[in-house]
Write an enzyme that holds these catalytic residues in place. Structure first.
Site, PDB file in Angstrom:
ATOM      1  N   GLN A   1       0.957  -1.112   0.038  1.00 35.13           N
ATOM      2  CA  GLN A   1       0.025   0.113   0.112  1.00 35.13           C
ATOM      3  C   GLN A   1       0.822   1.282  -0.094  1.00 35.13           C
ATOM      4  O   GLN A   1       0.344   2.381  -0.427  1.00 35.13           O
ATOM      5  CB  GLN A   1      -0.952   0.008   1.303  1.00 35.13           C
ATOM      6  CG  GLN A   1      -1.915  -0.910   1.434  1.00 35.13           C
ATOM      7  CD  GLN A   1      -3.108  -0.979   0.084  1.00 35.13           C
ATOM      8  OE1 GLN A   1      -3.307   0.132  -0.221  1.00 35.13           O
ATOM      9  NE2 GLN A   1      -3.914  -1.821   0.054  1.00 35.13           N
ATOM     10  N   CYS A  11     -10.008  -8.499   0.746  1.00 29.98           N
ATOM     11  CA  CYS A  11      -9.802  -9.891   0.816  1.00 29.98           C
ATOM     12  C   CYS A  11     -10.308 -10.385   2.279  1.00 29.98           C
ATOM     13  O   CYS A  11     -10.632 -11.622   1.787  1.00 29.98           O
ATOM     14  CB  CYS A  11      -8.076  -9.888   1.296  1.00 29.98           C
ATOM     15  SG  CYS A  11      -7.145  -8.914   0.180  1.00 29.98           S
TER      16      CYS A  11
END
Ligand code: PLP
Length: 386
Positions: A181, A326
Protein backbone atom coordinates in the site's frame (compact mmCIF):
# COMPACT_ATOMS: atom_id res chain seq x y z
CA UNK A 1 -20.00 13.02 -11.75
CA UNK A 2 -20.56 9.40 -12.64
CA UNK A 3 -22.05 6.93 -10.20
CA UNK A 4 -21.24 4.93 -8.19
CA UNK A 5 -18.34 7.03 -6.98
CA UNK A 6 -15.27 4.86 -6.50
CA UNK A 7 -13.85 5.30 -3.00
CA UNK A 8 -12.10 1.96 -2.64
CA UNK A 9 -8.65 2.63 -4.10
CA UNK A 10 -6.96 0.53 -1.41
CA UNK A 11 -8.78 -2.54 -2.72
CA UNK A 12 -7.56 -1.89 -6.24
CA UNK A 13 -7.12 0.95 -8.72
CA UNK A 14 -8.11 1.43 -12.35
CA UNK A 15 -5.30 1.15 -14.87
CA UNK A 16 -4.07 4.65 -15.70
CA UNK A 17 -4.61 5.38 -19.43
CA UNK A 18 -0.87 6.22 -19.78
CA UNK A 19 -0.03 2.79 -18.37
CA UNK A 20 -2.48 1.02 -20.66
CA UNK A 21 -1.01 2.85 -23.64
CA UNK A 22 2.42 1.42 -22.89
CA UNK A 23 1.05 -2.08 -22.31
CA UNK A 24 -1.00 -2.42 -25.50
CA UNK A 25 1.81 -3.12 -28.02
CA UNK A 26 2.96 -5.98 -25.81
CA UNK A 27 -0.34 -7.81 -26.37
CA UNK A 28 -0.51 -7.47 -30.12
CA UNK A 29 2.91 -6.61 -31.60
CA UNK A 30 5.67 -7.46 -29.13
CA UNK A 31 4.03 -10.68 -28.04
CA UNK A 32 7.21 -12.74 -28.04
CA UNK A 33 8.35 -14.74 -25.05
CA UNK A 34 10.88 -12.64 -23.13
CA UNK A 35 13.03 -15.78 -22.82
CA UNK A 36 13.21 -16.34 -26.63
CA UNK A 37 16.76 -15.29 -27.35
CA UNK A 38 16.83 -16.15 -31.07
CA UNK A 39 14.49 -13.59 -32.68
CA UNK A 40 13.24 -10.02 -32.63
CA UNK A 41 9.91 -10.87 -30.96
CA UNK A 42 11.74 -12.21 -27.93
CA UNK A 43 14.19 -9.29 -27.90
CA UNK A 44 11.36 -6.72 -27.94
CA UNK A 45 9.65 -8.45 -25.03
CA UNK A 46 12.91 -8.73 -23.10
CA UNK A 47 13.59 -5.03 -23.72
CA UNK A 48 10.15 -4.14 -22.32
CA UNK A 49 10.82 -6.24 -19.22
CA UNK A 50 14.29 -4.70 -18.80
CA UNK A 51 12.93 -1.16 -18.83
CA UNK A 52 10.15 -2.08 -16.40
CA UNK A 53 12.64 -3.73 -14.05
CA UNK A 54 14.68 -0.52 -14.05
CA UNK A 55 11.58 1.59 -13.38
CA UNK A 56 10.37 -0.56 -10.49
CA UNK A 57 13.89 -0.70 -9.01
CA UNK A 58 14.32 3.08 -9.33
CA UNK A 59 11.05 3.71 -7.47
CA UNK A 60 12.46 1.92 -4.41
CA UNK A 61 16.16 2.72 -4.66
CA UNK A 62 17.12 -0.84 -5.60
CA UNK A 63 19.34 -2.32 -8.29
CA UNK A 64 17.35 -3.85 -11.18
CA UNK A 65 19.06 -7.21 -10.52
CA UNK A 66 17.34 -7.26 -7.10
CA UNK A 67 13.79 -7.31 -8.55
CA UNK A 68 11.91 -10.58 -9.10
CA UNK A 69 8.60 -10.23 -10.94
CA UNK A 70 5.75 -12.33 -9.56
CA UNK A 71 2.00 -12.68 -9.91
CA UNK A 72 1.23 -10.12 -7.18
CA UNK A 73 2.03 -9.22 -3.60
CA UNK A 74 0.50 -12.39 -2.16
CA UNK A 75 2.91 -14.46 -4.21
CA UNK A 76 5.84 -12.16 -3.40
CA UNK A 77 5.12 -12.47 0.32
CA UNK A 78 4.81 -16.26 0.12
CA UNK A 79 8.08 -16.47 -1.79
CA UNK A 80 9.80 -14.24 0.76
CA UNK A 81 8.53 -15.93 3.92
CA UNK A 82 8.61 -19.55 2.78
CA UNK A 83 11.71 -19.08 0.62
CA UNK A 84 13.70 -17.47 3.43
CA UNK A 85 12.43 -20.01 5.94
CA UNK A 86 13.68 -22.83 3.72
CA UNK A 87 17.06 -21.16 3.16
CA UNK A 88 17.79 -20.28 6.80
CA UNK A 89 16.10 -23.10 8.75
CA UNK A 90 19.43 -24.24 10.16
CA UNK A 91 19.80 -20.86 11.94
CA UNK A 92 16.54 -21.25 13.84
CA UNK A 93 12.84 -21.63 13.24
CA UNK A 94 11.37 -18.40 14.56
CA UNK A 95 9.60 -15.52 12.79
CA UNK A 96 8.34 -12.28 14.31
CA UNK A 97 5.39 -10.44 12.78
CA UNK A 98 2.51 -8.20 13.81
CA UNK A 99 -1.19 -8.92 14.38
CA UNK A 100 -2.27 -6.22 11.92
CA UNK A 101 -0.46 -7.66 8.90
CA UNK A 102 -2.28 -8.60 5.70
CA UNK A 103 -3.60 -12.15 5.53
CA UNK A 104 -0.88 -13.00 2.97
CA UNK A 105 1.73 -12.61 5.72
CA UNK A 106 -0.38 -14.08 8.51
CA UNK A 107 -1.40 -17.15 6.51
CA UNK A 108 2.11 -17.80 5.17
CA UNK A 109 3.35 -17.69 8.78
CA UNK A 110 0.53 -19.98 9.86
CA UNK A 111 1.57 -22.50 7.19
CA UNK A 112 5.12 -22.50 8.61
CA UNK A 113 3.76 -22.84 12.13
CA UNK A 114 2.03 -26.02 11.08
CA UNK A 115 5.45 -27.15 9.91
CA UNK A 116 7.00 -26.65 13.35
CA UNK A 117 8.06 -23.00 13.18
CA UNK A 118 7.42 -20.70 16.08
CA UNK A 119 5.67 -17.42 15.20
CA UNK A 120 5.51 -14.35 17.45
CA UNK A 121 2.61 -12.05 16.51
CA UNK A 122 3.16 -8.70 18.19
CA UNK A 123 0.26 -6.51 19.31
CA UNK A 124 -0.12 -2.83 18.41
CA UNK A 125 -1.21 0.21 20.37
CA UNK A 126 -4.60 1.90 19.94
CA UNK A 127 -2.93 4.00 17.25
CA UNK A 128 -2.06 0.88 15.22
CA UNK A 129 1.70 1.21 15.74
CA UNK A 130 3.93 -1.64 16.82
CA UNK A 131 6.42 -0.73 19.56
CA UNK A 132 10.14 -0.90 18.79
CA UNK A 133 10.91 -2.32 22.22
CA UNK A 134 8.45 -5.17 21.58
CA UNK A 135 10.24 -6.01 18.34
CA UNK A 136 13.62 -5.87 20.04
CA UNK A 137 12.44 -8.09 22.89
CA UNK A 138 10.86 -10.65 20.56
CA UNK A 139 14.00 -11.31 18.52
CA UNK A 140 16.11 -14.23 19.74
CA UNK A 141 19.14 -16.10 18.40
CA UNK A 142 16.69 -18.34 16.61
CA UNK A 143 14.85 -15.54 14.79
CA UNK A 144 15.29 -15.81 11.06
CA UNK A 145 12.90 -13.11 9.85
CA UNK A 146 10.89 -10.12 11.07
CA UNK A 147 7.96 -9.07 8.88
CA UNK A 148 6.28 -5.69 9.39
CA UNK A 149 4.11 -4.00 6.75
CA UNK A 150 4.94 -0.46 5.63
CA UNK A 151 1.36 0.87 5.40
CA UNK A 152 -1.75 -0.84 6.66
CA UNK A 153 -4.36 -1.56 4.02
CA UNK A 154 -7.35 -0.87 6.29
CA UNK A 155 -6.21 2.20 8.25
CA UNK A 156 -3.29 3.57 6.22
CA UNK A 157 -1.17 3.60 9.41
CA UNK A 158 2.55 3.82 8.58
CA UNK A 159 4.94 1.78 10.69
CA UNK A 160 8.36 3.33 11.49
CA UNK A 161 10.16 1.14 8.98
CA UNK A 162 13.59 2.78 9.21
CA UNK A 163 13.72 2.44 12.99
CA UNK A 164 12.37 -1.12 12.83
CA UNK A 165 14.97 -2.09 10.21
CA UNK A 166 17.76 -0.79 12.42
CA UNK A 167 16.54 -2.81 15.41
CA UNK A 168 16.09 -5.98 13.35
CA UNK A 169 19.56 -5.74 11.83
CA UNK A 170 21.20 -4.91 15.15
CA UNK A 171 19.67 -8.13 16.49
CA UNK A 172 20.90 -10.15 13.50
CA UNK A 173 17.64 -11.08 11.76
CA UNK A 174 16.39 -10.40 8.23
CA UNK A 175 13.69 -7.79 7.63
CA UNK A 176 10.74 -8.20 5.25
CA UNK A 177 8.27 -5.40 4.66
CA UNK A 178 5.01 -5.68 2.77
CA UNK A 179 5.04 -2.31 0.98
CA UNK A 180 1.96 -3.07 -1.13
CA UNK A 181 0.00 0.00 0.00
CA UNK A 182 2.98 2.32 0.38
CA UNK A 183 4.71 1.76 -2.97
CA UNK A 184 4.05 4.69 -5.29
CA UNK A 185 2.18 6.63 -2.57
CA UNK A 186 4.98 7.76 -0.25
CA UNK A 187 8.77 7.84 -0.69
CA UNK A 188 10.10 4.39 0.12
CA UNK A 189 13.58 2.96 -0.02
CA UNK A 190 15.09 -0.46 0.49
CA UNK A 191 17.98 0.97 2.54
CA UNK A 192 16.86 -0.73 5.73
CA UNK A 193 15.03 -3.77 4.37
CA UNK A 194 16.24 -7.10 3.06
CA UNK A 195 13.12 -8.16 1.20
CA UNK A 196 10.11 -6.10 0.15
CA UNK A 197 6.84 -7.06 -1.54
CA UNK A 198 4.65 -4.91 -3.76
CA UNK A 199 2.01 -5.17 -6.47
CA UNK A 200 1.02 -3.19 -9.57
CA UNK A 201 -2.74 -3.03 -9.12
CA UNK A 202 -2.61 -0.70 -6.11
CA UNK A 203 -0.78 1.98 -8.10
CA UNK A 204 -2.81 2.20 -11.31
CA UNK A 205 -1.13 -0.77 -12.94
CA UNK A 206 -2.68 -4.09 -13.98
CA UNK A 207 -3.80 -6.90 -11.68
CA UNK A 208 -1.83 -10.13 -11.43
CA UNK A 209 1.70 -8.72 -11.44
CA UNK A 210 3.89 -7.96 -8.46
CA UNK A 211 7.51 -7.81 -7.44
CA UNK A 212 9.78 -8.98 -4.69
CA UNK A 213 12.90 -6.99 -3.91
CA UNK A 214 15.65 -9.29 -2.64
CA UNK A 215 18.85 -7.69 -1.31
CA UNK A 216 21.92 -8.85 -3.20
CA UNK A 217 24.66 -7.30 -1.11
CA UNK A 218 25.44 -6.77 2.56
CA UNK A 219 24.01 -9.28 3.10
CA UNK A 220 23.12 -11.31 0.02
CA UNK A 221 19.73 -12.73 1.00
CA UNK A 222 19.11 -16.35 0.11
CA UNK A 223 15.62 -17.39 -1.00
CA UNK A 224 14.61 -20.91 -2.00
CA UNK A 225 12.26 -20.78 -5.03
CA UNK A 226 8.71 -21.92 -4.39
CA UNK A 227 7.84 -22.68 -8.02
CA UNK A 228 9.88 -25.15 -10.08
CA UNK A 229 10.12 -24.88 -13.83
CA UNK A 230 12.06 -23.09 -16.55
CA UNK A 231 14.31 -21.03 -14.30
CA UNK A 232 13.02 -17.56 -15.22
CA UNK A 233 13.77 -14.61 -12.92
CA UNK A 234 17.19 -15.96 -11.99
CA UNK A 235 15.59 -19.26 -11.03
CA UNK A 236 13.45 -17.61 -8.36
CA UNK A 237 10.11 -17.55 -10.17
CA UNK A 238 9.70 -20.03 -12.96
CA UNK A 239 7.06 -19.46 -15.61
CA UNK A 240 6.76 -17.39 -18.80
CA UNK A 241 6.96 -13.73 -17.93
CA UNK A 242 3.73 -11.70 -18.05
CA UNK A 243 5.30 -9.13 -20.38
CA UNK A 244 2.35 -6.72 -20.79
CA UNK A 245 1.71 -6.83 -17.03
CA UNK A 246 5.36 -6.24 -16.17
CA UNK A 247 5.58 -3.35 -18.67
CA UNK A 248 2.43 -1.93 -17.05
CA UNK A 249 3.97 -2.25 -13.60
CA UNK A 250 7.10 -0.38 -14.71
CA UNK A 251 5.05 2.34 -16.31
CA UNK A 252 2.78 2.64 -13.26
CA UNK A 253 5.81 3.00 -10.98
CA UNK A 254 7.31 5.72 -13.19
CA UNK A 255 4.03 7.65 -13.40
CA UNK A 256 3.49 7.38 -9.64
CA UNK A 257 6.98 8.61 -8.85
CA UNK A 258 6.59 11.65 -11.09
CA UNK A 259 3.47 12.95 -9.36
CA UNK A 260 3.76 11.48 -5.89
CA UNK A 261 4.24 14.52 -3.71
CA UNK A 262 1.55 16.65 -5.35
CA UNK A 263 -0.87 13.74 -5.38
CA UNK A 264 -0.39 13.01 -1.69
CA UNK A 265 -0.94 16.69 -0.85
CA UNK A 266 -4.09 16.87 -2.99
CA UNK A 267 -5.58 13.68 -1.56
CA UNK A 268 -4.58 14.55 2.00
CA UNK A 269 -6.50 17.83 1.71
CA UNK A 270 -9.59 16.03 0.35
CA UNK A 271 -9.38 13.36 3.05
CA UNK A 272 -9.14 16.03 5.74
CA UNK A 273 -12.21 17.82 4.38
CA UNK A 274 -14.15 14.55 4.41
CA UNK A 275 -13.10 13.61 7.93
CA UNK A 276 -13.69 17.03 9.43
CA UNK A 277 -17.16 17.32 7.90
CA UNK A 278 -18.18 13.90 9.23
CA UNK A 279 -16.66 14.45 12.66
CA UNK A 280 -18.27 17.90 12.97
CA UNK A 281 -21.77 16.78 12.12
CA UNK A 282 -22.07 13.19 13.31
CA UNK A 283 -21.84 12.46 17.02
CA UNK A 284 -19.11 10.09 18.21
CA UNK A 285 -17.41 9.40 14.87
CA UNK A 286 -13.95 7.98 15.44
CA UNK A 287 -11.04 8.18 12.97
CA UNK A 288 -9.03 5.01 13.49
CA UNK A 289 -5.27 5.46 13.29
CA UNK A 290 -5.53 9.25 13.50
CA UNK A 291 -2.90 9.27 16.26
CA UNK A 292 -0.26 7.79 13.97
CA UNK A 293 1.35 8.83 10.70
CA UNK A 294 -1.06 7.70 7.96
CA UNK A 295 -1.30 7.44 4.19
CA UNK A 296 -2.89 10.67 2.95
CA UNK A 297 -5.71 9.07 0.97
CA UNK A 298 -7.14 6.63 3.53
CA UNK A 299 -9.80 7.16 6.14
CA UNK A 300 -10.99 4.46 8.52
CA UNK A 301 -14.10 5.62 10.35
CA UNK A 302 -16.24 4.15 13.12
CA UNK A 303 -19.87 5.32 13.23
CA UNK A 304 -21.20 4.26 16.64
CA UNK A 305 -24.59 2.60 16.58
CA UNK A 306 -24.54 1.82 12.86
CA UNK A 307 -23.73 -1.44 11.12
CA UNK A 308 -21.31 -0.54 8.34
CA UNK A 309 -22.75 -3.38 6.21
CA UNK A 310 -26.13 -1.56 6.35
CA UNK A 311 -24.43 1.70 5.56
CA UNK A 312 -22.73 0.23 2.49
CA UNK A 313 -26.05 -1.30 1.40
CA UNK A 314 -27.80 2.10 1.65
CA UNK A 315 -24.98 4.04 0.02
CA UNK A 316 -25.37 2.41 -3.38
CA UNK A 317 -24.01 5.53 -5.06
CA UNK A 318 -20.68 5.10 -3.26
CA UNK A 319 -18.23 2.22 -3.66
CA UNK A 320 -16.90 1.78 -0.13
CA UNK A 321 -15.43 -1.01 1.91
CA UNK A 322 -16.36 -2.39 5.31
CA UNK A 323 -12.83 -3.74 5.65
CA UNK A 324 -10.03 -5.04 3.50
CA UNK A 325 -11.24 -6.44 0.19
CA UNK A 326 -9.65 -9.78 0.98
CA UNK A 327 -11.40 -10.35 4.30
CA UNK A 328 -14.64 -8.44 3.87
CA UNK A 329 -16.29 -11.63 2.60
CA UNK A 330 -15.60 -13.58 5.80
CA UNK A 331 -18.11 -11.80 8.03
CA UNK A 332 -15.57 -11.66 10.87
CA UNK A 333 -14.76 -8.34 12.50
CA UNK A 334 -11.54 -6.86 11.11
CA UNK A 335 -8.45 -8.36 12.79
CA UNK A 336 -6.71 -5.01 12.32
CA UNK A 337 -9.33 -3.05 14.24
CA UNK A 338 -9.56 -5.75 16.92
CA UNK A 339 -5.77 -5.57 17.38
CA UNK A 340 -6.13 -1.80 17.86
CA UNK A 341 -8.51 -2.47 20.73
CA UNK A 342 -11.89 -1.89 19.07
CA UNK A 343 -14.80 -3.99 20.33
CA UNK A 344 -16.60 -6.30 17.88
CA UNK A 345 -19.46 -3.78 17.85
CA UNK A 346 -17.16 -0.89 16.97
CA UNK A 347 -15.37 -2.95 14.32
CA UNK A 348 -18.73 -3.79 12.71
CA UNK A 349 -19.54 -0.06 12.71
CA UNK A 350 -16.45 0.83 10.67
CA UNK A 351 -15.96 1.84 7.05
CA UNK A 352 -12.82 2.31 5.00
CA UNK A 353 -12.78 5.14 2.48
CA UNK A 354 -9.77 5.29 0.18
CA UNK A 355 -9.40 8.12 -2.32
CA UNK A 356 -7.24 8.06 -5.42
CA UNK A 357 -5.91 9.65 -8.58
CA UNK A 358 -9.31 10.18 -10.15
CA UNK A 359 -11.17 11.38 -7.05
CA UNK A 360 -12.53 14.92 -7.39
CA UNK A 361 -13.52 17.47 -4.72
CA UNK A 362 -17.15 17.21 -5.94
CA UNK A 363 -17.13 13.47 -5.36
CA UNK A 364 -15.80 13.91 -1.83
CA UNK A 365 -18.42 16.59 -1.16
CA UNK A 366 -21.19 14.29 -2.42
CA UNK A 367 -19.86 11.36 -0.37
CA UNK A 368 -19.73 13.43 2.82
CA UNK A 369 -23.31 14.70 2.41
CA UNK A 370 -24.69 11.25 1.62
CA UNK A 371 -22.86 9.65 4.52
CA UNK A 372 -24.08 12.31 6.91
CA UNK A 373 -27.69 11.82 5.85
CA UNK A 374 -27.64 8.01 5.92
CA UNK A 375 -25.64 7.69 9.16
CA UNK A 376 -27.93 10.21 10.92
CA UNK A 377 -30.95 8.15 9.88
CA UNK A 378 -29.43 4.79 10.90
CA UNK A 379 -27.66 5.86 14.08
CA UNK A 380 -29.41 4.70 17.21
CA UNK A 381 -29.29 7.58 19.72
CA UNK A 382 -28.40 5.24 22.61
CA UNK A 383 -25.20 4.18 20.89
CA UNK A 384 -23.61 7.47 20.10
CA UNK A 385 -20.64 6.87 22.37
CA UNK A 386 -18.49 3.75 22.44
N1 PLP B 1 -0.57 -6.81 1.22
C1 PLP B 1 -1.37 -5.75 1.38
C2 PLP B 1 -1.07 -4.75 2.44
C3 PLP B 1 -2.49 -5.59 0.56
O1 PLP B 1 -3.29 -4.53 0.72
C4 PLP B 1 -2.75 -6.55 -0.45
C5 PLP B 1 -3.94 -6.44 -1.32
O2 PLP B 1 -5.04 -6.31 -0.86
C6 PLP B 1 -1.87 -7.64 -0.59
C7 PLP B 1 -0.80 -7.73 0.26
C8 PLP B 1 -2.09 -8.69 -1.64
O3 PLP B 1 -1.77 -8.17 -2.90
P1 PLP B 1 -2.16 -8.93 -4.25
O4 PLP B 1 -3.60 -8.62 -4.49
O5 PLP B 1 -1.29 -8.34 -5.30
O6 PLP B 1 -1.88 -10.38 -4.05
Amino acid sequence: MTFPIYLDYNATTPVDPRVLERMLPFFTRHYGNASSKGHAFGWAAAEGVKQAREEVAAAMGADPSEIVFTGGATESINLAIKGIAAAYRSKGRHIVTVQTEHSAVLEACKALEQDGWSITRLSVGADGLVRLEDIEAAITEETVLVSVMWANNETGVLQPITAIGEVVHRRGALFLTDATQAFGKIPISVDVVDVMACTAHKLYGPKGVGALYIRRRQPRVRVVPQIDGGGQEDGLRAGTLNTPGIVGFGSAAAVAMAGMEAEAARLGALRDVLESRLVEVLPGVRVNGAGAPRLAHVSNLTFPGVRSANLVAELRDLALSTGSACSSGTGNPSHVLKAMGLSDEAAYATLRISLGRFTTPEEVEHAASRMISVVSRLQKPSHVTI
